[in-house]
Write an enzyme that holds these catalytic residues in place. Structure first.
Site, PDB file in Angstrom:
ATOM      1  N   ASP A 208       0.859  -1.177   0.000  1.00 17.33           N
ATOM      2  CA  ASP A 208       0.000   0.000   0.000  1.00 17.33           C
ATOM      3  C   ASP A 208       0.898   1.229   0.000  1.00 17.33           C
ATOM      4  OD1 ASP A 208      -2.848   1.078   0.509  1.00 17.33           O
ATOM      5  OD2 ASP A 208      -1.631   2.116   2.001  1.00 17.33           O
ATOM      6  N   GLU A 292      -2.462  -1.838  -5.661  1.00 16.32           N
ATOM      7  CA  GLU A 292      -3.777  -1.315  -6.001  1.00 16.32           C
ATOM      8  C   GLU A 292      -3.774  -0.779  -7.418  1.00 16.32           C
ATOM      9  OE1 GLU A 292      -6.456   1.410  -3.204  1.00 16.32           O
ATOM     10  OE2 GLU A 292      -4.360   1.275  -2.645  1.00 16.32           O
ATOM     11  N   ASP A 374      -3.272   1.391   6.696  1.00 15.47           N
ATOM     12  CA  ASP A 374      -2.441   1.004   5.559  1.00 15.47           C
ATOM     13  C   ASP A 374      -2.069  -0.476   5.607  1.00 15.47           C
ATOM     14  OD1 ASP A 374      -2.570   3.669   4.875  1.00 15.47           O
ATOM     15  OD2 ASP A 374      -0.649   4.168   5.808  1.00 15.47           O
TER      16      ASP A 374
END
Ligand code: ZN
Length: 432
Positions: A208, A292, A374
């Site tokens: 992340d 992501e 996170d």
């Protein structure tokens, strides 16, 4: 051994005279671009009345027209390398091709409009050289470009120079560009690399990317921002507030703008360097890396500095991982943009309806898990790798599928697992 196209970018330390020459070449490229655009536009208008009018906007055609017109349009043309004009026309030819391809449905993604004029100070100053004397000098601190001559590089060119000396690389082009007040040269290089099929590792890692930290890994490790970057980010926030207070159109506003651009460029450089270290470690020490997907449409028009910076960080992380995973024999999985990595509980799979950016801790209302936001996101990403492995989806990698295979159907499929399936997946990856 595979051949890849790679870019090597170096900051330059030009003399004042060389600065003028660099700017002149970028200006020349812009003039040729704008001239070509007007020329094509005029022909298109003519064709409205007379369908027999011929127009060709391939690069060779545009170049022929330019060579006939340049004496009239730009009597000073000989001051710059002919590559400058060619570079501008090349940019135009590509823009026009994108426009026609988009109109006829041959190009995917958002519709591409008819090209706009480039305005000085509003467009990126850039110029590309493809022929002539493009050299990396053996002293490793100088490069040579057509017409502009020998330029000093700010950093050593040894990585590229070594490859050239060993004969495992060939320079195809050099592009000069300006960011804030700094000039750069980027070499497009054809490189022979030995790329392993697998790196021998078995672990999965979810990443992340953020701004408070450079990145948080599903293993629980937090990679801090380098100190210098932290400092730049604080400065950036301060200048941004200052900009908001300045009167529009005032010279002080302009001054703050320039300062902001410089600090932003420095922060971006520092972050890129730090990310390079991280992505090399990730790609060499894990078999699978999950990140992501970036919401590109949202990226463009985001007014929030924090979000914009996090997006920029994620974009760079992904860019680097895309090629490094293929170089080092690992695989990259990109979660689809609607995968709620931050809002999902990494222990039980419950999805929170709303999670604001200010909420730093994720608290699960079902199983009671309280976890750093996170870290929770990174663990969810790692879990996703299991789903991908089970369903046989192709991963985003040089040797895997390209982006086109990430169709809407797969995306929907990717994030509607039954809760049972989810539990199984979690049992396999994320330890307590
Ligand atoms: Zn939970």
């Amino acid at each position: 051994m595979t051949t890849v196209i790679q870019a090597y970018r170096f900051a330059l330390d030009p003399t004042p005279r060389q600065r003028r020459a660099l700017a002149s070449h970028c200006g020349a490229a812009r003039v040729a671009y704008n001239w070509g655009l007007e020329f094509v536009q005029a022909r298109l208008d003519q064709r409205q009345n007379d369908p027999s009018v011929q127009i060709s906007w391939t690069l060779p055609a545009l170049r022929r027209e330019w060579n006939q017109a340049k004496q009239q349009v730009a009597p000073w043309w000989a001051e710059n390398s002919k590559e400058a004009y060619s570079s501008g026309l090349d940019g135009l030819a590509r823009a026009l091709k994108n426009w026609t391809d988009s109109r006829s449905g041959r190009r995917k993604g958002r519709p591409v409009g008819f090209p706009h004029r480039k305005r000085k100070g509003r467009c990126r100053d850039t110029c590309r050289f493809t022929t002539g004397a493009i050299k990396i000098l053996p002293d490793r601190t100088h490069i040579q470009l057509p017409r502009i001559g020998i330029l000093k590089t700010h950093e050593s060119t040894r990585k590229l120079a070594r490859r050239l000396e060993r004969g495992t690389a060939r320079v195809l082009a050099a592009t000069i560009s300006r960011t804030a007040d700094r000039w750069f040269v980027s070499f497009t290089v054809q490189v022979d690399r030995s790329t392993p099929a697998r790196n021998g590792e078995t672990s999965v890692v979810g990443v992340d990317a953020g701004i408070r930290h450079l990145a948080t890994l599903s293993t629980g490790a937090t990679i801090p921002n380098p100190r210098a970057l932290q400092h730049s980010l604080r400065k950036l926030r301060r200048l941004n507030r200052q900009l908001a207070r300045r009167t529009p159109g005032s010279s002080r506003r302009k001054q703050t703008r320039r300062r902001l651009a410089r600090v932003y460029a420095r922060a971006a450089n520092l972050r890129r360097d730090a990310l390079h270290k991280l992505t090399t470690t990730l790609a060499t020490q894990h078999s699978t890396v999950v990140v992501e997907q970036l919401n590109l449409a949202g990226l463009v028009r985001n007014r929030h500095l924090a979000r914009a910076l996090a997006d920029a960080s994620l974009a760079e992380l992904r860019r680097q991982l895309t090629y490094k995973t293929s170089w080092y024999g690992s695989q990259l999985i990109v979660a689809d943009p609607f995968y709620p990595s931050s809002k999902t509980c990494s222990a039980c799979g419950w999805v929170k309806a709303k999670l604001t950016l200010a909420e730093r801790t994720f608290t699960c209302e079902v199983c009671g898990l309280g976890i750093d936001r996170d870290l929770n996101a990174a663990r969810n990403l790692a879990t996703l790798a299991q789903h991908v492995a089970q369903s046989g989806w192709e991963t985003q990698n040089a040797r895997g599928a390209d982006r086109e295979t990430q169709s809407a159907g797969q995306v929907a499929l990717k994030w509607e697992p039954s809760s049972q399936e989810l539990q199984q997946a979690q049992a396999g990856t994320v330890g307590a």
